[in-house]
Design a protein around this motif. Structure first.
Motif, PDB file in Angstrom:
ATOM      1  N   GLU A  44       0.841  -1.193   0.000  1.00 37.28           N
ATOM      2  CA  GLU A  44       0.000   0.000   0.000  1.00 37.28           C
ATOM      3  C   GLU A  44       0.881   1.249   0.000  1.00 37.28           C
ATOM      4  O   GLU A  44       2.016   1.219   0.460  1.00 37.28           O
ATOM      5  CB  GLU A  44      -0.903   0.032   1.236  1.00 37.28           C
ATOM      6  N   ALA A  45       0.290   2.328  -0.499  1.00 37.20           N
ATOM      7  CA  ALA A  45       0.984   3.619  -0.500  1.00 37.20           C
ATOM      8  C   ALA A  45      -0.086   4.704  -0.537  1.00 37.20           C
ATOM      9  O   ALA A  45      -1.276   4.403  -0.650  1.00 37.20           O
ATOM     10  CB  ALA A  45       1.884   3.728  -1.722  1.00 37.20           C
ATOM     11  N   ASP A  46       0.351   5.944  -0.416  1.00 33.16           N
ATOM     12  CA  ASP A  46      -0.563   7.055  -0.658  1.00 33.16           C
ATOM     13  C   ASP A  46       0.293   8.175  -1.233  1.00 33.16           C
ATOM     14  O   ASP A  46       0.768   9.043  -0.529  1.00 33.16           O
ATOM     15  CB  ASP A  46      -1.258   7.474   0.644  1.00 33.16           C
ATOM     16  N   VAL A  47       0.518   8.064  -2.539  1.00 29.36           N
ATOM     17  CA  VAL A  47       1.476   8.942  -3.192  1.00 29.36           C
ATOM     18  C   VAL A  47       0.928   9.305  -4.579  1.00 29.36           C
ATOM     19  O   VAL A  47       0.229   8.493  -5.200  1.00 29.36           O
ATOM     20  CB  VAL A  47       2.859   8.228  -3.283  1.00 29.36           C
ATOM     21  N   ASP A  48       1.220  10.528  -5.026  1.00 26.76           N
ATOM     22  CA  ASP A  48       0.851  10.896  -6.390  1.00 26.76           C
ATOM     23  C   ASP A  48       1.526   9.922  -7.353  1.00 26.76           C
ATOM     24  O   ASP A  48       2.730   9.685  -7.235  1.00 26.76           O
ATOM     25  CB  ASP A  48       1.336  12.317  -6.717  1.00 26.76           C
ATOM     26  N   THR A  49       0.761   9.393  -8.300  1.00 27.19           N
ATOM     27  CA  THR A  49       1.372   8.485  -9.273  1.00 27.19           C
ATOM     28  C   THR A  49       2.494   9.201 -10.027  1.00 27.19           C
ATOM     29  O   THR A  49       3.521   8.600 -10.349  1.00 27.19           O
ATOM     30  CB  THR A  49       0.309   7.939 -10.247  1.00 27.19           C
ATOM     31  N   ALA A  50       2.307  10.512 -10.256  1.00 28.93           N
ATOM     32  CA  ALA A  50       3.345  11.293 -10.953  1.00 28.93           C
ATOM     33  C   ALA A  50       4.664  11.293 -10.167  1.00 28.93           C
ATOM     34  O   ALA A  50       5.745  11.289 -10.759  1.00 28.93           O
ATOM     35  CB  ALA A  50       2.860  12.721 -11.173  1.00 28.93           C
ATOM     36  N   THR A  51       4.564  11.294  -8.843  1.00 33.30           N
ATOM     37  CA  THR A  51       5.779  11.240  -8.017  1.00 33.30           C
ATOM     38  C   THR A  51       6.491   9.915  -8.228  1.00 33.30           C
ATOM     39  O   THR A  51       7.720   9.845  -8.364  1.00 33.30           O
ATOM     40  CB  THR A  51       5.401  11.405  -6.517  1.00 33.30           C
ATOM     41  N   LEU A  52       5.712   8.839  -8.275  1.00 35.50           N
ATOM     42  CA  LEU A  52       6.264   7.504  -8.510  1.00 35.50           C
ATOM     43  C   LEU A  52       6.881   7.421  -9.911  1.00 35.50           C
ATOM     44  O   LEU A  52       7.940   6.819 -10.104  1.00 35.50           O
ATOM     45  CB  LEU A  52       5.122   6.491  -8.368  1.00 35.50           C
ATOM     46  N   VAL A  53       6.221   8.063 -10.862  1.00 34.00           N
ATOM     47  CA  VAL A  53       6.759   8.107 -12.229  1.00 34.00           C
ATOM     48  C   VAL A  53       8.126   8.797 -12.210  1.00 34.00           C
ATOM     49  O   VAL A  53       9.083   8.335 -12.832  1.00 34.00           O
ATOM     50  CB  VAL A  53       5.790   8.851 -13.182  1.00 34.00           C
ATOM     51  N   GLY A  54       8.233   9.889 -11.450  1.00 36.98           N
ATOM     52  CA  GLY A  54       9.500  10.617 -11.337  1.00 36.98           C
ATOM     53  C   GLY A  54      10.600   9.741 -10.750  1.00 36.98           C
ATOM     54  O   GLY A  54      11.726   9.713 -11.258  1.00 36.98           O
ATOM     55  N   ARG A  55      10.263   8.996  -9.701  1.00 35.34           N
ATOM     56  CA  ARG A  55      11.266   8.110  -9.079  1.00 35.34           C
ATOM     57  C   ARG A  55      11.687   7.009 -10.051  1.00 35.34           C
ATOM     58  O   ARG A  55      12.862   6.664 -10.145  1.00 35.34           O
ATOM     59  CB  ARG A  55      10.691   7.469  -7.807  1.00 35.34           C
ATOM     60  N   CYS A  56      10.705   6.449 -10.768  1.00 33.96           N
ATOM     61  CA  CYS A  56      11.018   5.392 -11.749  1.00 33.96           C
ATOM     62  C   CYS A  56      11.880   5.941 -12.891  1.00 33.96           C
ATOM     63  O   CYS A  56      12.777   5.261 -13.392  1.00 33.96           O
ATOM     64  CB  CYS A  56       9.738   4.777 -12.313  1.00 33.96           C
ATOM     65  N   ASP A  57      11.601   7.177 -13.281  1.00 32.75           N
ATOM     66  CA  ASP A  57      12.369   7.796 -14.364  1.00 32.75           C
ATOM     67  C   ASP A  57      13.827   7.979 -13.940  1.00 32.75           C
ATOM     68  O   ASP A  57      14.752   7.668 -14.701  1.00 32.75           O
ATOM     69  CB  ASP A  57      11.727   9.149 -14.727  1.00 32.75           C
ATOM     70  N   THR A  58      14.026   8.459 -12.724  1.00 39.10           N
ATOM     71  CA  THR A  58      15.384   8.645 -12.200  1.00 39.10           C
ATOM     72  C   THR A  58      16.119   7.308 -12.167  1.00 39.10           C
ATOM     73  O   THR A  58      17.271   7.197 -12.600  1.00 39.10           O
ATOM     74  CB  THR A  58      15.320   9.236 -10.769  1.00 39.10           C
ATOM     75  N   LEU A  59      15.433   6.296 -11.671  1.00 38.65           N
ATOM     76  CA  LEU A  59      16.040   4.966 -11.580  1.00 38.65           C
ATOM     77  C   LEU A  59      16.370   4.423 -12.970  1.00 38.65           C
ATOM     78  O   LEU A  59      17.460   3.900 -13.213  1.00 38.65           O
ATOM     79  CB  LEU A  59      15.070   4.034 -10.849  1.00 38.65           C
ATOM     80  N   ALA A  60      15.429   4.569 -13.907  1.00 36.79           N
ATOM     81  CA  ALA A  60      15.644   4.061 -15.268  1.00 36.79           C
ATOM     82  C   ALA A  60      16.868   4.719 -15.904  1.00 36.79           C
ATOM     83  O   ALA A  60      17.725   4.040 -16.472  1.00 36.79           O
ATOM     84  CB  ALA A  60      14.403   4.307 -16.120  1.00 36.79           C
ATOM     85  N   ARG A  61      16.959   6.027 -15.778  1.00 36.14           N
ATOM     86  CA  ARG A  61      18.098   6.743 -16.373  1.00 36.14           C
ATOM     87  C   ARG A  61      19.409   6.297 -15.749  1.00 36.14           C
ATOM     88  O   ARG A  61      20.414   6.111 -16.438  1.00 36.14           O
ATOM     89  CB  ARG A  61      17.948   8.252 -16.180  1.00 36.14           C
ATOM     90  N   ARG A  62      19.400   6.139 -14.430  1.00 39.94           N
ATOM     91  CA  ARG A  62      20.628   5.774 -13.728  1.00 39.94           C
ATOM     92  C   ARG A  62      21.094   4.368 -14.103  1.00 39.94           C
ATOM     93  O   ARG A  62      22.279   4.095 -14.199  1.00 39.94           O
ATOM     94  CB  ARG A  62      20.366   5.840 -12.216  1.00 39.94           C
ATOM     95  N   GLU A  63      20.134   3.457 -14.330  1.00 35.53           N
ATOM     96  CA  GLU A  63      20.488   2.052 -14.563  1.00 35.53           C
ATOM     97  C   GLU A  63      20.496   1.671 -16.039  1.00 35.53           C
ATOM     98  O   GLU A  63      20.556   0.499 -16.375  1.00 35.53           O
ATOM     99  CB  GLU A  63      19.533   1.129 -13.786  1.00 35.53           C
ATOM    100  N   GLY A  64      20.387   2.635 -16.917  1.00 38.93           N
ATOM    101  CA  GLY A  64      20.496   2.336 -18.346  1.00 38.93           C
ATOM    102  C   GLY A  64      19.189   1.975 -19.027  1.00 38.93           C
ATOM    103  O   GLY A  64      19.195   1.337 -20.074  1.00 38.93           O
ATOM    104  N   GLY A  65      18.069   2.360 -18.449  1.00 38.29           N
ATOM    105  CA  GLY A  65      16.774   2.074 -19.066  1.00 38.29           C
ATOM    106  C   GLY A  65      16.102   3.336 -19.562  1.00 38.29           C
ATOM    107  O   GLY A  65      16.691   4.417 -19.580  1.00 38.29           O
TER     108      GLY A  65
END
Ligand SMILES: [Zn+2]
Length: 262
Positions: free
Chosen positions: A144-165
Motif C-alpha cells: 500500500e501507499a498514498d502517493v501521487d502516481t506522478a511522483t512515482l513516475v519521477g522516481r522510476c524515471d530517475t532509476l531508469a536513467r541511472r540504470e540504463g533504461g
C-alpha cells in the motif's frame, strides 16, 4: 601484509546456494541456477553482471575477475552447438579460468538481496506481500501507499536513467494517486500479472518490460503501468550478491554495466 582474500568456488557456491535457496526455488529450464562453469580457481575476484555475454565475459577478464556472477546465465537458448558466439563465450571463459555462477528467480525474489526487494526500497515503497506467482511462488512484491502516481513516475524515471533504461508510463493521468502498487522486475507485465494485479486491487504496476498488449489491457483495467526497462530493473540483485561475497569472503568485486540496457 595480509595475503589477498580467496575462497574455493565450492565454498562460494555453497554459501550462495544456501542464502538464495537455489534448490528450493522453481525456475525456467534455461535458468540453470548455480555454478554453470567451473574453474581451477580459487576465486580471487568477482565480476557481476545482468547477462552472461561476450561483452560481460570480456569485461570480467579485463578486470582480472575469475568468477562471473550473473542473473541471466549461458543456457537460455537451450541446447546449442558450441559454435560461433556460443563457442567464443566458452572458449574465453576456459582460456582465462573464469567460472560462471547464475541466479535467476532465486535472486529476483530474495527478501533482502533480490531485485524486487531492493528496487521497492529504492522507490521508497514498502512491500506487504508477494506478487507475480511462478508455480505458486511469488517473484514480485506489492503493498500500500498514498502517493501521487506522478511522483512515482519521477522516481522510476530517475532509476531508469541511472540504470540504463528508459521509462514508458501508461495510464498516468494528472491528479491520479497510487494507493496499491505491485512490482515485478524484468519481463513483469503479462496477461497473468495484470489479472493478478486487477484481482488484488492494484492501481499501479511497475515492471521491467512487457508486450504491447499489456499496455492495452492495463488501460482497460484502469491500471497504470510503469515500464522501467528489463535490464534497468535487474541490476540490483547481482550487485547485492557481489557485496554478499565481499562481506563473507573478503573477495573484491565490480559491476559490469552493459552498453545496451533494454
Ligand atoms: Zn530478467
Amino acid at each position: 601484509m595480509h595475503a589477498p582474500a580467496q575462497a574455493s568456488l565450492e565454498d562460494v557456491a555453497r554459501h550462495l546456494d544456501t542464502v538464495l535457496r537455489t534448490k528450493d526455488v522453481p525456475d525456467y529450464p534455461g535458468a540453470m541456477n548455480g555454478v554453470q562453469v567451473e574453474h581451477d580457481g580459487p576465486v580471487r575476484r568477482c565480476a557481476v553482471a545482468v547477462d552472461a555475454s561476450l561483452y560481460t565475459i570480456d569485461a570480467a577478464i579485463v578486470s582480472k575477475a575469475n568468477l562471473l556472477l550473473v542473473h541471466h546465465g549461458l543456457f537460455w537458448g537451450g541446447s546449442q552447438p558450441l559454435r560461433g558466439r556460443v563457442f567464443q563465450r566458452v572458449r574465453r571463459l576456459l582460456a582465462h579460468d573464469v567460472a560462471v555462477y547464475s541466479s535467476h528467480l532465486p535472486l529476483d525474489l530474495h527478501p533482502t538481496l533480490g531485485n524486487n526487494a531492493i528496487m521497492a526500497r529504492t522507490l521508497e515503497l514498502t512491500p506487504s506481500s508477494g506478487f507475480a506467482h511462478f508455480q505458486s511462488i511469488p517473484i514480485g512484491v506489492m503493498g500500500e501507499a498514498d502517493v501521487d502516481t506522478a511522483t512515482l513516475v519521477g522516481r522510476c524515471d530517475t532509476l531508469a536513467r541511472r540504470e540504463g533504461g528508459q521509462l514508458v508510463a501508461v495510464g498516468v493521468t494528472p491528479e491520479r494517486r497510487t494507493r496499491r502498487w505491485a512490482l515485478c522486475t524484468g519481463a513483469g507485465a503479462s496477461s497473468d500479472t495484470l489479472r493478478e494485479a486487477a484481482a488484488a486491487g492494484v492501481d499501479t504496476l511497475i515492471v521491467g518490460e512487457g508486450p504491447h498488449h499489456t499496455a492495452v489491457e492495463a488501460m482497460e483495467l484502469g491500471i497504470a503501468v510503469l515500464y522501467v526497462g528489463h535490464y534497468a530493473t535487474e541490476t540490483f540483485g547481482v550487485r547485492a550478491l557481489g557485496e554478499e561475497i565481499e562481506r563473507t569472503f573478503g573477495i573484491p568485486w565490480s559491476f559490469v554495466a552493459a552498453p545496451t540496457g533494454l
